[in-house]
Write a protein that holds these residues in place. Structure first.
Motif, short mmCIF file in Angstrom:
data_model
loop_
_atom_site.label_atom_id
_atom_site.label_comp_id
_atom_site.label_asym_id
_atom_site.label_seq_id
_atom_site.Cartn_x
_atom_site.Cartn_y
_atom_site.Cartn_z
N SER A 110 0.81 -1.21 0.00
CA SER A 110 0.00 0.00 0.00
C SER A 110 0.84 1.26 0.00
O SER A 110 0.32 2.35 -0.19
N ALA A 111 2.16 1.14 0.21
CA ALA A 111 3.00 2.33 0.26
C ALA A 111 3.03 3.05 -1.08
O ALA A 111 3.24 4.26 -1.13
N GLU A 112 2.81 2.33 -2.15
CA GLU A 112 2.95 2.96 -3.46
C GLU A 112 1.62 3.38 -4.06
O GLU A 112 1.57 4.03 -5.09
N ARG B 233 -5.47 15.49 5.39
CA ARG B 233 -4.58 14.34 5.44
C ARG B 233 -5.36 13.04 5.32
O ARG B 233 -6.54 12.96 5.66
N THR B 234 -4.68 12.01 4.82
CA THR B 234 -5.27 10.68 4.70
C THR B 234 -4.30 9.66 5.29
O THR B 234 -3.12 9.95 5.49
N PHE B 235 -4.80 8.47 5.55
CA PHE B 235 -3.95 7.43 6.12
C PHE B 235 -2.91 6.94 5.12
O PHE B 235 -1.82 6.54 5.52
N HIS B 236 -3.23 6.92 3.85
CA HIS B 236 -2.36 6.32 2.87
C HIS B 236 -1.01 7.04 2.83
O HIS B 236 -0.95 8.24 2.58
N GLN B 237 0.05 6.30 3.10
CA GLN B 237 1.43 6.78 3.02
C GLN B 237 1.81 7.77 4.12
O GLN B 237 2.91 8.31 4.10
N ASP B 238 0.95 8.04 5.07
CA ASP B 238 1.23 9.03 6.11
C ASP B 238 1.45 8.30 7.45
O ASP B 238 0.49 7.97 8.15
N ARG C 58 -1.13 0.81 11.81
CA ARG C 58 -0.23 -0.33 11.68
C ARG C 58 -0.06 -0.72 10.22
O ARG C 58 1.06 -1.07 9.79
N GLU C 59 -1.12 -0.69 9.47
CA GLU C 59 -1.02 -1.06 8.06
C GLU C 59 -0.07 -0.12 7.31
O GLU C 59 0.75 -0.55 6.50
N VAL C 60 -0.20 1.17 7.58
CA VAL C 60 0.68 2.13 6.92
C VAL C 60 2.12 1.94 7.36
O VAL C 60 3.05 1.98 6.56
N LEU C 61 2.33 1.73 8.66
CA LEU C 61 3.69 1.55 9.18
C LEU C 61 4.33 0.29 8.60
O LEU C 61 5.53 0.30 8.28
N ARG C 62 3.57 -0.78 8.45
CA ARG C 62 4.14 -2.00 7.85
C ARG C 62 4.52 -1.76 6.40
O ARG C 62 5.50 -2.33 5.91
N ALA C 63 3.74 -0.94 5.70
CA ALA C 63 4.05 -0.68 4.29
C ALA C 63 5.25 0.24 4.13
O ALA C 63 6.10 0.02 3.25
N MET C 64 5.34 1.27 4.97
CA MET C 64 6.41 2.24 4.81
C MET C 64 7.71 1.79 5.46
O MET C 64 8.79 2.22 5.06
N TYR C 65 7.62 0.93 6.48
CA TYR C 65 8.82 0.41 7.14
C TYR C 65 8.78 -1.11 7.09
O TYR C 65 8.45 -1.76 8.08
#
Length: 416
Positions: free
Chosen positions: A14-16, A276-281, A176-183
């Protein structure tokens, strides 16, 4: 400048994704598709001459009841939903848009549009016919039942959106979903890119990209687009601003290193929004949790128990991050060459957004300070040595506040 740790992004990460524009497109397309499908079915089904037939007037009566009934129910439900959204914004945070952006909302609206299009078109297509196929009223009843099921789902989702526990759990899980994707975990990174942790020197800066539009929030970045254009130009694009920050005219957005990429091409990958949105943030979930806790600690509400629940959710986000590899990330192409550098927050920023503001506002709330102390102790145990000083500094402040104002809360219960 050396490249940060490298990772590769695939279609399942989801990071991209640039989710917001695609979601808006899907919402509009689904409504157009539902209206078109209802229109086509309303024209074709009354023309079926074979099979079981029913009186046309009875079929028209069913279509009228279904159309008006679905419209009335949808109108009532959406009126209630506006109140729910207003209530959630007033009691939790104005930045909380979980329910408003839920796909079930626009899917139900698309279904209602389709039912209305079918009912009106089938009624007109019946005309002066004496009989029509039983498929016409049968489909109308099936669509009405489907709409009622979706309305029930929407009601349940609306009720959850005004319950504190569900809101905190939803914010925590999305964070958590965003953090798993970005890190991504080191195992995933090493499998994707050989020698991912090896420091690599980036080429020299060939050009800089500045923001030329109006002031907007950097909501998302189309990382795949940047990787493609950087690969084609044999360049590296270093994004200098994190997702969630505000872009003003003249602000530096990115540096292009090595090759040459036109500024307009880079800026087309930048998605600016008004919220702001959750995606990538990665810090948005922390910001929402802090907002909910600060509102609960305000003199008008004075609900420290809510702030304690907020700290429970914050700990659920901080503990997995404590041992993760934070900071900027590089994105590699298919050959493993670094093409894009992402600007991501480090450990201190997560603590500042998710912990500092809330604890400073809770200096006269022993219940909240005691819970914050336990949070710091547990997260410190999971953190490596390099991150413990930041935790110990905050722990010393909390201990001092408790010792000065509420010394009883520093003592452990004797029955533990």
């Amino acid at each position: 400048m050396d490249a940060p740790p490298t990772m590769m992004l695939g279609p399942d990460r989801s990071a991209e994704r640039v989710v917001r524009p695609r979601r808006a497109l899907r919402a509009g397309a689904s409504q157009v598709f539902a209206a078109a499908l209802g229109f086509v079915l309303g024209l074709l089904l009354p023309g079926i001459d074979g099979g079981y037939q029913v009186a046309a007037q009875r079929a028209v009566d069913v279509l009228k009841v279904v159309g008006l009934g679905v419209l009335s129910v949808a109108t009532l439900i959406f009126s209630v939903l506006f109140l729910v959204v207003q209530w959630a914004a007033g009691n939790f945070s104005h930045r909380l848009v979980l329910f408003r952006t839920d796909p079930v909302v626009w899917r139900l609206f698309a279904l209602v549009v389709g039912v209305l299009a079918f009912s009106v078109t089938a009624t007109l297509a019946t005309g002066s016919r004496r009989t029509v196929s039983v498929a016409v009223p049968a489909l109308a009843l099936v669509l009405a039942a489907t709409a009622l099921v979706q309305v029930r789902r929407l009601q349940l989702r609306a009720l959850k959106s005004i319950q504190l526990a569900h809101v905190l759990a939803d914010v925590r899980d999305r964070g958590r979903e965003v953090l798993r994707a970005m890190y991504p975990s080191p195992d995933d990174t090493d499998d994707a890119v050989p020698d991912a942790h090896e420091a690599r020197a980036l080429p020299e800066v060939t050009s800089t990209v500045v923001w030329a539009g109006d002031s907007v929030l950097l909501a998302q970045v189309d990382w795949l687009r940047l990787v493609r254009v950087a690969t084609g130009a044999d360049a590296v694009v270093v994004v200098k601003v994190p997702v969630g920050s505000t872009l003003h005219p003249g602000d530096l957005v990115a540096e292009v290193r090595g090759g040459r990429v036109p500024d307009a091409v880079v800026l087309r990958a930048v998605v600016g929004e008004i919220e702001r949105t959750f995606h990538q943030d990665p810090t948005f979930a922390f910001r929402l949790l802090a907002d909910i806790g600060l509102r609960a600690l305000s003199p008008a509400i004075n609900d420290p128990a809510t702030a304690v629940q907020v700290l429970d959710a914050v700990e659920g986000l901080l503990r997995p991050l404590a041992a993760a590899e934070l900071g900027d990330r590089s994105i590699a192409d298919a050959t493993g060459a670094v093409r894009v550098v992402m600007c991501l927050p480090a450990w201190e920023e997560f603590l500042r957004v998710g912990f500092d503001d809330l604890c400073r506002a809770a200096s006269d709330q022993p219940m909240v300070l005691s819970r914050a102390r336990h949070l710091l102790l547990r997260v410190r145990e999971a953190a490596p040595e390099g991150r413990r000083p930041a935790m110990e500094e905050r722990l010393a402040w909390v201990d001092q506040e408790l010792a000065d104002r509420h010394p009883a809360f520093l003592r452990e219960p004797t029955d533990r």
